[in-house]
Enzyme design. Structure first.
Site, PDB file in Angstrom:
ATOM      1  N   HIS A 253       0.826  -1.173   0.070  1.00  0.00           N
ATOM      2  CA  HIS A 253       0.041   0.058  -0.053  1.00  0.00           C
ATOM      3  C   HIS A 253       0.873   1.057  -0.130  1.00  0.00           C
ATOM      4  O   HIS A 253       1.762   1.170   0.847  1.00  0.00           O
ATOM      5  CB  HIS A 253      -0.948  -0.040   1.312  1.00  0.00           C
ATOM      6  CG  HIS A 253      -0.190  -0.086   2.515  1.00  0.00           C
ATOM      7  ND1 HIS A 253      -0.572  -0.982   3.504  1.00  0.00           N
ATOM      8  CD2 HIS A 253       0.769   0.959   3.099  1.00  0.00           C
ATOM      9  CE1 HIS A 253       0.045  -0.555   4.618  1.00  0.00           C
ATOM     10  NE2 HIS A 253       1.101   0.569   4.252  1.00  0.00           N
TER      11      HIS A 253
ATOM     12  N   HIS B  20      -2.247   4.485   9.699  1.00  0.00           N
ATOM     13  CA  HIS B  20      -0.974   5.347   9.709  1.00  0.00           C
ATOM     14  C   HIS B  20      -1.556   6.955  10.398  1.00  0.00           C
ATOM     15  O   HIS B  20      -0.923   7.741   9.964  1.00  0.00           O
ATOM     16  CB  HIS B  20      -0.648   5.623   8.214  1.00  0.00           C
ATOM     17  CG  HIS B  20      -0.100   4.434   7.628  1.00  0.00           C
ATOM     18  ND1 HIS B  20      -0.990   3.381   6.917  1.00  0.00           N
ATOM     19  CD2 HIS B  20       0.908   4.102   7.092  1.00  0.00           C
ATOM     20  CE1 HIS B  20      -0.315   2.543   6.353  1.00  0.00           C
ATOM     21  NE2 HIS B  20       0.895   2.760   6.342  1.00  0.00           N
TER      22      HIS B  20
ATOM     23  N   HIS C  17      11.030  -0.706   2.784  1.00  0.00           N
ATOM     24  CA  HIS C  17      11.097   0.670   2.607  1.00  0.00           C
ATOM     25  C   HIS C  17      11.177   1.407   3.935  1.00  0.00           C
ATOM     26  O   HIS C  17      10.838   0.976   5.042  1.00  0.00           O
ATOM     27  CB  HIS C  17       9.703   1.119   1.988  1.00  0.00           C
ATOM     28  CG  HIS C  17       8.325   1.199   2.624  1.00  0.00           C
ATOM     29  ND1 HIS C  17       7.819  -0.346   3.018  1.00  0.00           N
ATOM     30  CD2 HIS C  17       7.466   1.927   3.016  1.00  0.00           C
ATOM     31  CE1 HIS C  17       6.661  -0.024   3.490  1.00  0.00           C
ATOM     32  NE2 HIS C  17       6.521   1.388   3.536  1.00  0.00           N
TER      33      HIS C  17
ATOM     34  N   GLU D 175       5.884  -3.525   8.080  1.00  0.00           N
ATOM     35  CA  GLU D 175       4.650  -3.591   7.485  1.00  0.00           C
ATOM     36  C   GLU D 175       4.445  -5.155   7.178  1.00  0.00           C
ATOM     37  O   GLU D 175       3.509  -5.741   7.010  1.00  0.00           O
ATOM     38  CB  GLU D 175       4.289  -2.952   6.630  1.00  0.00           C
ATOM     39  CG  GLU D 175       3.683  -1.519   7.009  1.00  0.00           C
ATOM     40  CD  GLU D 175       3.802  -0.275   6.214  1.00  0.00           C
ATOM     41  OE1 GLU D 175       3.289   0.894   6.382  1.00  0.00           O
ATOM     42  OE2 GLU D 175       3.981  -0.745   4.842  1.00  0.00           O
TER      43      GLU D 175
HETATM   44  C1  DHB Z   1       4.795   5.348   1.530  1.00  0.00           C
HETATM   45  C2  DHB Z   1       4.800   3.847   1.681  1.00  0.00           C
HETATM   46  C3  DHB Z   1       3.911   3.406   2.843  1.00  0.00           C
HETATM   47  O1  DHB Z   1       3.937   2.241   3.285  1.00  0.00           O
HETATM   48  C4  DHB Z   1       3.227   4.347   3.288  1.00  0.00           C
HETATM   49  O2  DHB Z   1       2.108   3.975   4.419  1.00  0.00           O
HETATM   50  C5  DHB Z   1       3.145   5.785   2.699  1.00  0.00           C
HETATM   51  C6  DHB Z   1       3.894   6.049   1.890  1.00  0.00           C
HETATM   52  C7  DHB Z   1       5.889   5.545   0.191  1.00  0.00           C
HETATM   53  O3  DHB Z   1       6.483   4.733  -0.141  1.00  0.00           O
HETATM   54  O4  DHB Z   1       5.822   6.688  -0.247  1.00  0.00           O
HETATM   55 FE    FE Z   2       2.611   2.055   4.977  1.00  0.00          FE
END
Ligand code: DHB
Ligand code: FE
Length: 279
Positions: free
Chosen positions: A12, A59, A193, A240
């Site tokens: 997501h 979030h 990430h 996550e």
């Molecule tokens: C991004 C990734 C995420 O899991 C999120 O919740 C918000 C932004 C991103 O890579 O921009």
């Molecule tokens: Fe996220």
């Protein structure tokens, strides 16, 4: 009794909502990402689920840092999306399934999971975008929904082993639900990430690919890592993947891959898609 048709894990990222709104599916940046979905949509059309249990992390839309449950389950008749401040379109409400929600809550509390029960709940991109990707342009969404939140945001986070057990308990609960219903379990987020700090932009392809493989054949492999290990290996938001692990746990037995896709990057994220079903 209800049955579980399988599980789908999906990344997501709010930016995906912008791409859908602007119809960028064929754009060279987006094509390798969106091209992953048709085989999973075909499988879903055949599996024909009535309800989706969506395991994700909030979030800051529904819970903020002042009140952060480790696990929370929605028990509302509908779930509204709201403006998250990312400039993405606000989507129409999603139908709930209070009967399954309360059955899940009763079963999980009975198995000693201490939950927050949410009779009102707003849902963010981590809930809405995977459903948009799996059932594009379908408003209202063709499945009823039950949101399950895992805290992957504010430490201390639940361990990987605990999340896997939560998933198994969800699987047992669904299979004991006295309803003629087909249920799909959806896990959202990941893969590696990191959005903040000195390692912002961090991605670990080697780990992600191993995780995709192990989630099918040996999901307990990931429970060898502490939360701090997982942050180091996958990034502050890469944790996550706990949502994916819980969704895999819900399938209880052995599984086979239906379809997978992996593409770097979408925004700051290594995007992953993995659909699986019990053997
Ligand atoms: C991004 C990734 C995420 O899991 C999120 O919740 C918000 C932004 C991103 O890579 O921009
Ligand atoms: Fe996220």
């Amino acid at each position: 009794m209800a049955s579980i048709v399988g599980a789908v894990n999906v990344t997501h990222v709010p930016y995906i909502g912008r791409a859908i709104a602007n119809k960028l599916q064929q754009d060279p940046y987006w094509k390798p990402f969106f091209d992953g979905f048709p085989p999973v949509r075909d499988w879903l059309a055949k599996a024909s689920p009535d309800v989706a249990v969506v395991i994700y992390n909030d979030h800051g839309l529904n819970f903020f840092l002042d009140k952060q449950p480790t696990f929370a389950v929605g028990a509302a008749p509908e779930y509204r999306n709201a403006d998250e401040g990312w400039g993405i379109p606000t989507l129409p409400p999603y139908r709930g399934d209070p009967d399954l929600s309360w059955h899940l809550i009763e079963s999980l509390v009975g198995e000693e999971f201490d939950l927050v029960t949410c009779q009102e709940m707003v849902v963010d991109h981590a809930f809405t975008l995977p459903l948009e990707l799996l059932w594009p342009d379908r408003h209202p969404c063709p499945v009823r929904t039950v949101p399950v939140c895992i805290n992957t945001v504010q430490h201390p986070l639940p361990t990987a082993a605990r999340c896997f057990k939560l998933g198994q308990a969800i699987g047992r609960a669904v299979e004991s639900w006295d309803a003629d219903a087909r249920v799909v379990v959806i896990g959202t987020g990941g893969l590696s990430h990191q959005l903040d700090g000195q390692r912002a932009g961090f991605i670990n392809k080697k780990f992600d690919l191993l995780f995709l493989e192990k989630l099918i054949a040996d999901p307990l492999w990931v429970t060898r890592y502490s939360i701090l290990d997982l942050v180091e290996l996958t990034g502050t938001q890469g944790v996550e993947l706990l949502n994916w692990l819980a969704a895999r746990g819900a399938l209880l037995g052995e599984v086979q891959k239906v379809h997978a896709n992996y593409h770097i990057p979408i925004s700051n994220t290594a995007s992953g898609l993995l659909a699986m079903e019990g053997i």
